[in-house]
Design a protein around this motif. Sequence first.
Motif, PDB file in Angstrom:
ATOM      1  N   THR A 139       7.292  -4.581   4.850  1.00  0.00           N
ATOM      2  CA  THR A 139       6.933  -5.653   5.787  1.00  0.00           C
ATOM      3  C   THR A 139       6.079  -6.707   5.103  1.00  0.00           C
ATOM      4  OG1 THR A 139       7.004  -4.197   7.705  1.00  0.00           O
ATOM      5  CG2 THR A 139       5.674  -6.172   7.912  1.00  0.00           C
ATOM      6  N   LYS A 156      16.660  -8.975   5.542  1.00  0.00           N
ATOM      7  CA  LYS A 156      15.399  -9.126   4.850  1.00  0.00           C
ATOM      8  C   LYS A 156      15.603  -8.872   3.350  1.00  0.00           C
ATOM      9  CE  LYS A 156      13.008 -10.162   8.411  1.00  0.00           C
ATOM     10  NZ  LYS A 156      12.438 -11.511   8.520  1.00  0.00           N
ATOM     11  N   GLU A 207       8.984 -14.578   2.209  1.00  0.00           N
ATOM     12  CA  GLU A 207       9.462 -15.568   3.171  1.00  0.00           C
ATOM     13  C   GLU A 207       8.463 -16.688   3.439  1.00  0.00           C
ATOM     14  OE1 GLU A 207      10.355 -13.004   6.419  1.00  0.00           O
ATOM     15  OE2 GLU A 207      12.282 -12.360   5.586  1.00  0.00           O
ATOM     16  N   THR A 208       7.172 -16.443   3.244  1.00  0.00           N
ATOM     17  CA  THR A 208       6.183 -17.470   3.592  1.00  0.00           C
ATOM     18  C   THR A 208       5.586 -18.194   2.395  1.00  0.00           C
ATOM     19  OG1 THR A 208       4.387 -15.828   3.668  1.00  0.00           O
ATOM     20  CG2 THR A 208       5.554 -16.300   5.732  1.00  0.00           C
ATOM     21  N   LEU A 249       5.558  -4.869  13.649  1.00  0.00           N
ATOM     22  CA  LEU A 249       6.077  -5.682  12.561  1.00  0.00           C
ATOM     23  C   LEU A 249       7.076  -4.909  11.726  1.00  0.00           C
ATOM     24  CD1 LEU A 249       2.855  -7.538  11.381  1.00  0.00           C
ATOM     25  CD2 LEU A 249       4.874  -8.577  12.406  1.00  0.00           C
ATOM     26  N   LEU A 292      -0.815 -17.774   6.280  1.00  0.00           N
ATOM     27  CA  LEU A 292       0.639 -17.605   6.240  1.00  0.00           C
ATOM     28  C   LEU A 292       1.371 -18.911   6.549  1.00  0.00           C
ATOM     29  CD1 LEU A 292       0.971 -14.167   8.068  1.00  0.00           C
ATOM     30  CD2 LEU A 292       1.549 -14.622   5.666  1.00  0.00           C
ATOM     31  N   ASN A 347      -0.966 -14.201  -0.271  1.00  0.00           N
ATOM     32  CA  ASN A 347       0.313 -13.476  -0.327  1.00  0.00           C
ATOM     33  C   ASN A 347       0.418 -12.625  -1.591  1.00  0.00           C
ATOM     34  OD1 ASN A 347       2.058 -13.670   1.947  1.00  0.00           O
ATOM     35  ND2 ASN A 347       2.368 -15.851   1.532  1.00  0.00           N
ATOM     36  N   ASN A 353       8.162  -8.535   2.314  1.00  0.00           N
ATOM     37  CA  ASN A 353       9.115  -9.476   2.906  1.00  0.00           C
ATOM     38  C   ASN A 353       8.404 -10.688   3.485  1.00  0.00           C
ATOM     39  OD1 ASN A 353      11.579  -8.191   2.403  1.00  0.00           O
ATOM     40  ND2 ASN A 353      11.347  -6.823   4.153  1.00  0.00           N
ATOM     41  N   ARG A 354       7.274 -10.437   4.133  1.00  0.00           N
ATOM     42  CA  ARG A 354       6.487 -11.539   4.684  1.00  0.00           C
ATOM     43  C   ARG A 354       6.058 -12.503   3.583  1.00  0.00           C
ATOM     44  NH1 ARG A 354       0.600 -10.198   7.155  1.00  0.00           N
ATOM     45  NH2 ARG A 354       0.247  -9.877   4.920  1.00  0.00           N
ATOM     46  N   LEU A 375      10.889  -6.298  11.533  1.00  0.00           N
ATOM     47  CA  LEU A 375      11.297  -6.911  10.281  1.00  0.00           C
ATOM     48  C   LEU A 375      12.214  -6.009   9.457  1.00  0.00           C
ATOM     49  CD1 LEU A 375       7.923  -8.533   9.140  1.00  0.00           C
ATOM     50  CD2 LEU A 375       9.875  -9.651  10.222  1.00  0.00           C
TER      51      LEU A 375
END
Length: 628
Positions: free
Chosen positions: A216, A24, A223-224, A15, A185, A196, A219-220, A19
């Motif tokens: 990571t 990002k 974005e989610t 990941l 997610l 999150n 950013n996850r 990513l």
Amino acid sequence: MNRRQFFLSALSLLLCCSLSAQDKPLTAATKLPGHPRILLLSWEEMPLKRAIAADKTWSGVHQVILAECDRIVATAPVERIQIGRRLLDKSREALRRIFFLSYAWRMTRQETYRDRAEKELLAVSAFSDWNPSHFLDVAEMTLGVAIGYDWLYADLPETSRAKIREAILKKGIEPSLDPVNNSWLKASHNWNQVCNAGMAYGALAIYEDQPELARTVLNRAIETIVRPMDDYAPDGAYPEGYSYWGYGTSFNVLFISALDKAFGQDFGLAQRPGFLKTAGYMTNMTGPTGASFNYADAGTNPELQPALFWFASKTHDPSLVWVERGRLLRGATAVNTKDRLLPALMLWGAGVRMNTIPAPASTIWTGRGRNPVALMRTSWTDPNAIFVGIKGGSPSSNHAHMDAGSFVMEADGVRWAMDFGMQDYNSLESKGVDLWNRKQNSQRWEVYRYSNRVHNTLTVNDSLQRVDGFASITGSSRKPSFLSATVNLNELYKGSLTSATRGVAIVDQRYVVVRDEITTAAAPARVRWTMLTGTDVKLLGKNRAELTKAGKKLIVEVPEPAGITLQTWPTSPPHDYDAPNPGTTLLGFELTMPASSASALTVLLVPENAADQPKTPVSALRAWPSQP
């Protein structure tokens, strides 16, 4: 290294590599401050102390937090005791203690608070795990431990820092990389927001030790988290209701606020459609009695909402904390010490002067979306004002009940038309109830409090509302003499009715009208109209009833259809797993309608001071204002 650890390490590396592209939000070039970096930077302590010293309200909240910390100091650390499938109450208590004690340390530098916070941090860090099978437990624990680690960082011995840091990594962040644990997610509800936020706090806390993994995870999250945030569009109505707004939205704000502090920006999240408008939803959801419109899985005891102060600051609209102002001035802080996010109230609110907060300008608020609502009142300052909330939506929404078309109503400081709200989940799950299946014939709808039969709406042929149906708000009026909203219920009764529309209005600032216009399908239909009340009910003839409570009275009158008979039904639940409902009654009437026929059902809810005054004739709904 066992197989699972190898898998997680490999997945983490994969990941991190995949990513790391420059598009990002966070890259290797991104800078962030040293500790403390979460929510309250080191230089912000002095302005906060000055704000506390300058205002008795905030000084009072501060002292309440310190007094609670003094009580916490004398308690043993939280133990890993799981209830059913949840460790959540222990995670929440750990978060509460750590947040309170860490705040107290930063504001007072009393070593007692620091030492007790360290003791709590080490205790939960030593747990075997934080229960990743129910990931909310991990998320809240990680968030709390991250705050403590970050806020106490410079004052903890390295041996303690190492143990806490390892726990954040191994018991918090790494389990979130396993697909078995991270279905949230893809969710568009509070789990996404809470989980999150928790993982992001963990990443911020150990950023310098795990920079690639931390980016990571952050950013996850950026974005989610937009998935549940998209459900605030277009107007800010939160699909899961009052209590889950206080959960999901508060953690969403914790996340955005942390990004702002650490990186100087929120990467556009606060500007997502409808998000900043949602504070208007929450403010308007509370009636003059202080009770909320507690539809769906909502609790019955409203609490302070620190996040509303963040929204007020972001939107430059202090009226958004009018309700919270009232709670603070009434001393609500003293009874809200169990709120694990109470220190955030100081971070987002201290400095706001209570005497500068104005009442909201509008007396009606409507919100479209997945669970639309309309909320109206005659005054923001009169404790005896009339208040009505009505909702549309669908039973298919997360945490929803079969309550499309349901309403609550207050006048003279009494809630006359009420909602049961939620039942404790473990009380149902522990008895084998399949609570989370929302299909049409699932056991969820056998739970007494969840079906349309005990909500303030219609039941046709003793059947459930359609899970696949949706009720929209089709019109509203801001005219002071006729505050109103209409809801299209057609899809909820598909097969039994060809049309069903409900309108509610506050007429001439004096009384409430609830009007239903329905048309049957190709077979006769038995229609039941119900209103749940926690008052004493006395039937006065066929079409009138008198409700009394706290020395106040409300008259319920049904001018049409002619010939109906008001009656009451008990609220004794049919199953041993149902919660008891003492002191409540269902009031309403039934009528049998021929096939392919139309009828209007008109009910007046008249406070005592308007009972002898003339009433305005009720128009057909097609003549009501149609502004959506």
